[in-house]
Design a protein around this motif. Structure first.
Motif, PDB file in Angstrom:
ATOM      1  N   GLY A  77       0.692  -1.142   0.027  1.00 11.06           N
ATOM      2  CA  GLY A  77       0.033  -0.030   0.013  1.00 11.06           C
ATOM      3  C   GLY A  77       0.669   1.323  -0.139  1.00 11.06           C
ATOM      4  N   LEU A  78       1.745   1.192   0.945  1.00 11.05           N
ATOM      5  CA  LEU A  78       2.724   2.546   1.148  1.00 11.05           C
ATOM      6  C   LEU A  78       3.411   2.550  -0.323  1.00 11.05           C
ATOM      7  CD1 LEU A  78       4.476   1.995   4.233  1.00 11.05           C
ATOM      8  CD2 LEU A  78       2.726   3.491   3.737  1.00 11.05           C
ATOM      9  N   ALA A  79       3.870   1.716  -1.234  1.00 13.90           N
ATOM     10  CA  ALA A  79       4.338   1.756  -2.254  1.00 13.90           C
ATOM     11  C   ALA A  79       3.618   2.206  -3.569  1.00 13.90           C
ATOM     12  CB  ALA A  79       5.199   0.555  -2.756  1.00 13.90           C
ATOM     13  N   LEU A  80       2.399   1.574  -3.446  1.00  8.26           N
ATOM     14  CA  LEU A  80       1.693   1.800  -4.774  1.00  8.26           C
ATOM     15  C   LEU A  80       0.651   2.986  -4.622  1.00  8.26           C
ATOM     16  CD1 LEU A  80       0.350  -1.755  -5.570  1.00  8.26           C
ATOM     17  CD2 LEU A  80       2.239  -0.290  -6.719  1.00  8.26           C
ATOM     18  N   ALA A  81       0.638   3.762  -3.376  1.00  8.20           N
ATOM     19  CA  ALA A  81      -0.594   4.660  -3.145  1.00  8.20           C
ATOM     20  C   ALA A  81      -0.608   5.753  -4.413  1.00  8.20           C
ATOM     21  CB  ALA A  81      -0.549   5.329  -1.835  1.00  8.20           C
ATOM     22  N   PRO A  82       0.839   6.435  -4.684  1.00  4.20           N
ATOM     23  CA  PRO A  82       0.628   7.405  -5.574  1.00  4.20           C
ATOM     24  C   PRO A  82       0.447   6.978  -7.053  1.00  4.20           C
ATOM     25  CG  PRO A  82       2.757   7.329  -4.438  1.00  4.20           C
ATOM     26  CD  PRO A  82       2.027   6.229  -4.160  1.00  4.20           C
ATOM     27  N   LEU A  83       0.313   5.716  -7.215  1.00  4.81           N
ATOM     28  CA  LEU A  83      -0.010   5.326  -8.578  1.00  4.81           C
ATOM     29  C   LEU A  83      -1.451   5.325  -9.046  1.00  4.81           C
ATOM     30  CD1 LEU A  83       1.370   3.722 -10.513  1.00  4.81           C
ATOM     31  CD2 LEU A  83       0.794   1.747  -9.987  1.00  4.81           C
ATOM     32  N   THR A  84      -2.278   5.480  -8.147  1.00  3.87           N
ATOM     33  CA  THR A  84      -3.716   5.840  -8.137  1.00  3.87           C
ATOM     34  C   THR A  84      -3.892   7.111  -8.678  1.00  3.87           C
ATOM     35  OG1 THR A  84      -3.827   6.078  -5.843  1.00  3.87           O
ATOM     36  CG2 THR A  84      -4.934   4.072  -6.529  1.00  3.87           C
ATOM     37  N   GLY A  85      -3.286   8.135  -8.169  1.00  2.27           N
ATOM     38  CA  GLY A  85      -3.312   9.560  -8.792  1.00  2.27           C
ATOM     39  C   GLY A  85      -2.972   9.557 -10.042  1.00  2.27           C
ATOM     40  N   GLY A  86      -1.722   9.029 -10.494  1.00  9.08           N
ATOM     41  CA  GLY A  86      -1.296   8.910 -11.742  1.00  9.08           C
ATOM     42  C   GLY A  86      -2.099   8.034 -12.750  1.00  9.08           C
ATOM     43  N   LEU A  87      -3.114   7.073 -12.374  1.00  6.75           N
ATOM     44  CA  LEU A  87      -3.915   6.472 -13.025  1.00  6.75           C
ATOM     45  C   LEU A  87      -5.157   7.300 -13.399  1.00  6.75           C
ATOM     46  CD1 LEU A  87      -4.172   3.808 -14.384  1.00  6.75           C
ATOM     47  CD2 LEU A  87      -5.385   2.871 -12.330  1.00  6.75           C
ATOM     48  N   ILE A  88      -5.620   7.844 -12.356  1.00  9.18           N
ATOM     49  CA  ILE A  88      -6.793   8.839 -12.604  1.00  9.18           C
ATOM     50  C   ILE A  88      -6.413  10.066 -13.621  1.00  9.18           C
ATOM     51  CG2 ILE A  88      -8.333  10.521 -11.523  1.00  9.18           C
ATOM     52  CD1 ILE A  88      -8.227   8.836  -8.945  1.00  9.18           C
ATOM     53  N   VAL A  89      -5.291  10.476 -13.395  1.00  9.48           N
ATOM     54  CA  VAL A  89      -4.752  11.652 -14.213  1.00  9.48           C
ATOM     55  C   VAL A  89      -4.627  11.060 -15.883  1.00  9.48           C
ATOM     56  CG1 VAL A  89      -3.283  13.217 -15.080  1.00  9.48           C
ATOM     57  CG2 VAL A  89      -3.793  12.967 -12.569  1.00  9.48           C
ATOM     58  N   ARG A  90      -4.104   9.769 -16.052  1.00 13.49           N
ATOM     59  CA  ARG A  90      -3.979   9.042 -17.250  1.00 13.49           C
ATOM     60  C   ARG A  90      -5.665   8.855 -17.924  1.00 13.49           C
ATOM     61  NH1 ARG A  90      -0.651   6.212 -20.745  1.00 13.49           N
ATOM     62  NH2 ARG A  90       1.031   7.500 -20.048  1.00 13.49           N
ATOM     63  N   VAL A  91      -6.297   8.235 -16.903  1.00 15.76           N
ATOM     64  CA  VAL A  91      -7.799   8.063 -17.551  1.00 15.76           C
ATOM     65  C   VAL A  91      -8.455   9.336 -18.033  1.00 15.76           C
ATOM     66  CG1 VAL A  91     -10.079   7.218 -17.082  1.00 15.76           C
ATOM     67  CG2 VAL A  91      -8.199   5.888 -16.221  1.00 15.76           C
ATOM     68  N   LYS A  92      -8.360  10.392 -17.330  1.00 13.54           N
ATOM     69  CA  LYS A  92      -8.970  11.601 -17.739  1.00 13.54           C
ATOM     70  C   LYS A  92      -8.241  12.262 -18.929  1.00 13.54           C
ATOM     71  CE  LYS A  92      -9.368  14.895 -14.392  1.00 13.54           C
ATOM     72  NZ  LYS A  92      -9.328  15.697 -13.363  1.00 13.54           N
ATOM     73  N   SER A  93      -7.139  12.067 -19.117  1.00  8.58           N
ATOM     74  CA  SER A  93      -6.287  12.449 -20.374  1.00  8.58           C
ATOM     75  C   SER A  93      -6.816  11.832 -21.557  1.00  8.58           C
ATOM     76  CB  SER A  93      -5.041  12.468 -20.211  1.00  8.58           C
ATOM     77  OG  SER A  93      -4.504  12.791 -19.043  1.00  8.58           O
ATOM     78  N   LEU A  94      -6.905  10.480 -21.458  1.00 12.20           N
ATOM     79  CA  LEU A  94      -7.495   9.635 -22.643  1.00 12.20           C
ATOM     80  C   LEU A  94      -8.818   9.835 -23.096  1.00 12.20           C
ATOM     81  CD1 LEU A  94      -5.897   6.164 -21.515  1.00 12.20           C
ATOM     82  CD2 LEU A  94      -5.353   7.583 -23.521  1.00 12.20           C
TER      83      LEU A  94
END
Lengths: 492, 216, 303
Positions: free
Chosen positions: C11-28
């Motif tokens: 969890g500690l490691a992957l947490a920032p990934l969610t933010g990045g994923l959301i931004v990627r989805v919005k951009s797509l």
């Protein structure tokens, strides 16, 4: 014959919408009314057979209310052609606010009047609770356009309140009907009976007490809204005062009774199912509440048509009280229903004459009715005496019977409250009515004008019957009223 | 096990809650139509073993009326209203929503006290009927616009219809048809009245209909 | 046997990934490619390397605020199970501690914002507190609904092996709870329709405006804490909505990770399809979610 009783006004109503000739339409109304009255009289001679597999039948309470509705409609129908002729066509000025308004098309008025009679007849002959509900809702829908005859914003407001409040109330009655069906249904299934006789039998065999009580509450609240029992009465003063006088006469005199018939049927089933005392208690409570509200708002009432409307609330309260007490009071209540309807209809027709002549609904501005319109004035005073229970008019007898019944049932406090409220109403009404009848302080008097026969004869006839009933109740009527009281009787 | 009937009844309650929270007239009319559709499907599911012409006719009739005719009538009646939003109801939207949840809770409590003496298609029938009925009345009382009051009446009738479903196999079709007919004519007449109110007052704000009164 | 500590570290490691994923989805969704999914990590690393600048109007409250926020949120992470895999810390009533720790983190953030003495931060702080005051009871209602349905009293039990059976029995109740949880996720993490994370207009911000005076490692800690919070809510939602409990921990974990990614994608889609609500309407939205959750509880209690 029973289907004819309903079909006759219904077809006449449909015809009224289709006929293009004014005179023919106006003549249709008294013709249909007299034919309907004839059929009703025939029903007195020999009770007609049930129809539609027992769904339609004329029992004692139904016959009483049917007769009232028929007689009142005949009186209104004789009054109507003259009224419509005087109304004329085109827009006219509203004398309360000075704005212009138009009337609804005459064919809508006559057609809805006849459909209204058909719906009321259906209520009185229904033995099936579901059909009864459909008929009561039908009366609401048929009478709404009648209230909105004079198309201005006050009558629109009255019509909207009437439509919404009565429909909501009736919807609750439908829920109550469903609850009643659940209360008497058997777990193993089979058709739930909703015909009155079957319901009574099933209730006697064993009804779920919790469901039965809930059903009774909803049914009384629902049909009580339509009857004008307080605190569900708020639509009544507006609707009865804004509609044309002959419509008010029918609404107060006939429709409230027909809605009360729903409550009577509920009482029949509830008594069989063991909730008779509960239901009766509710009726006594609502009756007293209605009388209190009416007495409070009659004192100092500024509009004489609203005064008559509140008087209707009071009298329906008296009827409800009498039925709730049972015994002698039950017979008194049925007699009172007859007396009140006839007297109230007569009063409303007279009020219509006063309105046409004086062009105001305010009690402060009308003076000298006796001088200006002798016949109507005399009827106005006579009607006041009748409605407040003075001898020799009929309501005196029926109100006394209810008082006696209260003592018989061992409820002196109810009797005391009842008598006190009657006195209060007398004080309130006398101040208004008598002041209207006499000339004003400055002696100014409206000119004397000969009154047309069609405007006074119906009221005269109705008041005559009320006087007659005060002196002597015909045997046939008495027996039927007794039978009606017995049918809805309960162990107090 | 959540059956299809349960799901439809849950949709009915969700529509009730949405109706309490929404201020847009167009959305309200459509969502009440959705409720009518869900209710029209219920008789078909309740009696899918013994599907008769009667049940099918009843379901079809209510689907047509509630899903198509009523929304059309109401949309026409409110067409000229310039502001198709209920902006200032007597009871605010958040308060209405909280009241709605309280009503649903109370209805479930009452439903547990009133068990049906015969088995019905779903346990949720009595609570859903009671809560929809009361929420319908709440809508009538708390909203200003006449059209929203008519929608409240429709929701009330839907609640009673749900209850009627518990008995539809035991009550004659004539009565149900009569009920449906009455509701139809009622809404028709009310729609006409709303149109008249719109023309008379230039708005369908029912708080203007307070001219006739005795107590100031 | 996957150690619970590994779940925590994941969890500690992957947490920032969610933010990045959301931004990627919005951009797509907007037709662009957008920044790389690992961009948040780069941002955190860049911020960490910078020096700290603190306003002279702040005190030790501001200095400690970011540390407390990050620590509290990380501690909260220790209570969250990863799908079927137990959390490192699990005991009866740990949901209450979770809410409390998140509240502590929010409290520290709000205090450090108010400590700057700027009116922008104060405005953001008051908005954040107001909306959270509405969202917390709804979260508790959701927890109550899930607890009633699955019969467990700790988060790991509630979202544990008994979940598929609970969905079968109380499907409607849990579906309503999941819907309410999704709205709470949007509200607590300052997503559209509650707050626009991409806006640069301070007067419209709720969360971002509280971080205006933070810089360097302070800002990195605050951003990381927000990412952890988003991961926690996403984990709860994925744990609830994806009832895959085969008993093979690797499979359950994979399903859970797919669920969190899906949750992030859904948030991205919601963000790109809606506009932000008027501030006065946000309470209505949260109360609406509360109504759904309450109804879910009623359904669960009845059955």
């Amino acid at each position: 014959m029973i289907p004819a009783l309903v079909a006759l006004p219904a077809m006449a109503g449909a015809l009224a919408f289709l006929l293009p000739w004014v005179a023919a339409r106006r003549a249709l109304l008294p013709a249909a009314a007299l034919a309907h009255a004839g059929l009703t009289a025939a029903a007195w001679r020999s009770r007609p057979a049930p129809a539609l597999g027992g769904w339609l039948a004329l029992d004692a309470p139904g016959l009483v209310f049917l007769t009232i509705a028929s007689a009142l409609f005949a009186a209104a129908a004789l009054y109507a052609p003259g009224y419509l002729r005087r109304e004329g066509t085109g827009s006219r000025r509203d004398f309360e606010e000075g704005a212009f308004f138009a009337d609804a098309p005459e064919r809508v008025f006559i057609g809805c009047l006849l459909l209204f009679l058909a719906a009321m007849t259906l209520v009185t002959v229904s033995q099936h609770m579901g059909l009864l509900w459909v008929a009561v809702e039908g009366t609401t829908l048929a009478s709404a356009p009648l209230i909105y005859f004079h198309r201005h914003h006050r009558s629109l407001e009255a019509t909207w309140k009437y439509l919404l409040l009565c429909s909501v109330g009736i919807a609750l009655a439908l829920l109550g009907t469903f609850f009643l069906a659940v209360a008497v249904s058997r777990p193993e299934g089979g058709d739930t009976p909703l015909v009155l006789a079957d319901l009574v039998e099933a209730a006697r065999a064993g009804a779920d007490p919790a469901w039965l009580r809930v059903a009774v509450v909803f049914l009384i609240v629902g049909y009580g809204t339509k009857t004008g029992l307080a605190p569900l009465h708020t639509w009544l003063p507006d609707a009865h005062s804004e509609s044309p006088s002959l419509v008010s006469a029918l609404l107060s005199g006939a429709l409230l009774n027909c809605a009360f018939l729903g409550i009577l049927r509920t009482l029949q089933v509830a008594s069989a199912g063991g909730a008779g005392g509960f239901t009766a208690g509710l009726l006594v409570g609502f009756g007293l509440a209605s009388m209190i509200v009416a007495a409070g708002l009659i004192l100092g009432q500024a509009d004489y048509k609203r005064l008559l409307a509140y008087s209707s609330i009071e009298h329906m309260g008296i009827v409800s009280l009498g039925i709730g007490l049972g015994g002698a009071a039950g017979f008194g209540a049925m007699l009172h229903a007859v007396n009140h309807s006839l007297a109230k209809a007569s009063m409303f027709l007279v009020a219509g004459n006063i309105l046409a002549r004086f062009r105001t609904k305010s009690t402060a501005e009308v003076r000298g009715v006796l001088g200006a319109m002798p016949v109507s004035g005399a009827l106005w005073v006579a009607g006041f005496l009748a409605l407040t229970g003075m001898p020799p008019f009929g309501p005196f007898l029926s109100e006394m019977l209810i008082l006696k019944g209260a003592f018989d049932a061992g409820r002196p406090w109810v009797a005391a409250g009842y008598a006190a409220l009657l006195a209060l109403v007398f004080i309130g009404m006398s101040a208004v009515v008598l002041r209207m009848a006499q000339p004003g302080e400055d002696g100014a008097q409206e000119g004397f004008l000969r009154e047309e026969a069609s405007t006074v004869l119906p009221s005269l006839a109705l008041m005559g019957i009320v006087l007659l009933l005060g002196l002597f109740v015909p045997a046939a009527l008495g027996e039927t009223l007794q039978a009606a009281a017995r049918a809805v009787g309960h162990a107090p | 096990m959540t059956t299809l009937a349960d799901l439809l009844l849950i949709v009915v309650i969700l529509v009730d809650l949405f109706a309490l929270a929404s201020s847009r007239l167009g959305a309200l009319i459509r969502i009440v139509a959705l409720q009518g559709l869900a209710l029209g499907l219920l008789p078909l599911i309740a009696h899918h073993e013994q599907l008769t012409w009667r049940t099918a006719a009843l379901a079809g009739g209510s689907l047509a009326l509630k899903g198509a005719v009523f929304p059309w009538l109401l949309l026409r009646a409110t067409r000229q209203d310039s502001v198709r939003r209920e902006l200032t109801p007597f009871v605010g939207y958040t308060a209405s929503l909280l009241a709605g949840v309280a009503i649903v809770g109370a209805a479930f409590v009452m439903g547990s006290r009133l068990p049906l003496p015969f088995p019905a298609v779903s346990d949720l029938l009595v609570p859903v009927a009671l809560s929809t009925t009361i929420i319908g009345q709440f809508l009538i009382v708390s909203r200003r616009k006449a059209a929203t009051q008519v929608l409240g009446y429709l929701v009330l009738e839907n609640g009673i219809f749900v209850f009627g479903l518990t008995l539809s196999v035991r009550m004659p079709a004539l009565v149900e048809m009569g009920v449906l007919l009455d509701v139809f004519i009622g809404v028709f007449v009310m729609g006409l009245a709303v149109r008249h109110i719109q023309q008379e007052f230039d708005s369908i704000d029912a708080s203007q209909l307070t001219h006739l009164r005795d107590l100031p | 046997m996957i150690a619970p500590a590994a779940v925590f570290l994941l969890g500690l490691a992957l947490a920032p990934l969610t933010g990045g994923l959301i931004v990627r989805v919005k951009s797509l969704a907007a037709g662009r490619t957008g920044p790389p999914i690992l961009q948040p990590y780069f941002d955190l690393a860049r911020l960490w390397r910078k020096g700290t600048v603190r306003s002279t109007s702040t005190s030790w409250v501001f200095a400690s605020g970011s540390v407390i926020t990050a620590a509290a949120t990380a501690a909260a992470l220790a209570l969250v199970p990863a799908g079927g895999v137990r959390a490192p810390l699990a005991f009866a009533g740990d949901a209450v501690l979770l809410v409390g720790l998140l509240a502590l983190g929010r409290f520290a953030m709000v205090l450090s914002a108010m400590d700057t003495g700027s009116s922008f931060e104060g405005m953001g702080a008051s908005r954040e507190t107001a909306f959270s005051a509405l969202a917390e009871p709804v979260l508790m209602l959701v927890v109550a609904s899930v607890a009633r349905a699955s019969g467990g009293l700790s988060l790991s039990e509630m979202l544990g092996p008994g979940l598929p059976a609970a969905w079968g029995l109380h499907g409607a109740s849990l579906a309503l709870a999941a819907a309410a949880l999704f709205v709470i996720l949007l509200a607590e993490n300052a997503r559209i329709p509650v707050d626009d994370p991409a806006t640069h207009l301070e007067l419209t911000m709720i969360h971002e405006v509280m971080l205006l005076d933070h810089s360097g490692p302070d800002l990195a800690l605050m951003e990381y804490a927000s990412a952890l919070k988003l991961w926690i809510f996403g984990a709860l939602l994925a744990g609830l909505a994806v009832p895959v409990r085969t008993g093979w921990e690797a499979l359950d974990l994979a399903a859970f990770l797919a669920g969190t990614a899906a949750a992030a994608a859904v948030v991205g889609l919601v963000e790109s399809s809606m506009a932000r609500l008027q501030l006065a309407r946000v309470p209505q939205l949260v109360v609406g979610a509360g109504a759904l959750a309450a109804f879910g509880v009623v359904l669960g209690v009845r059955a």
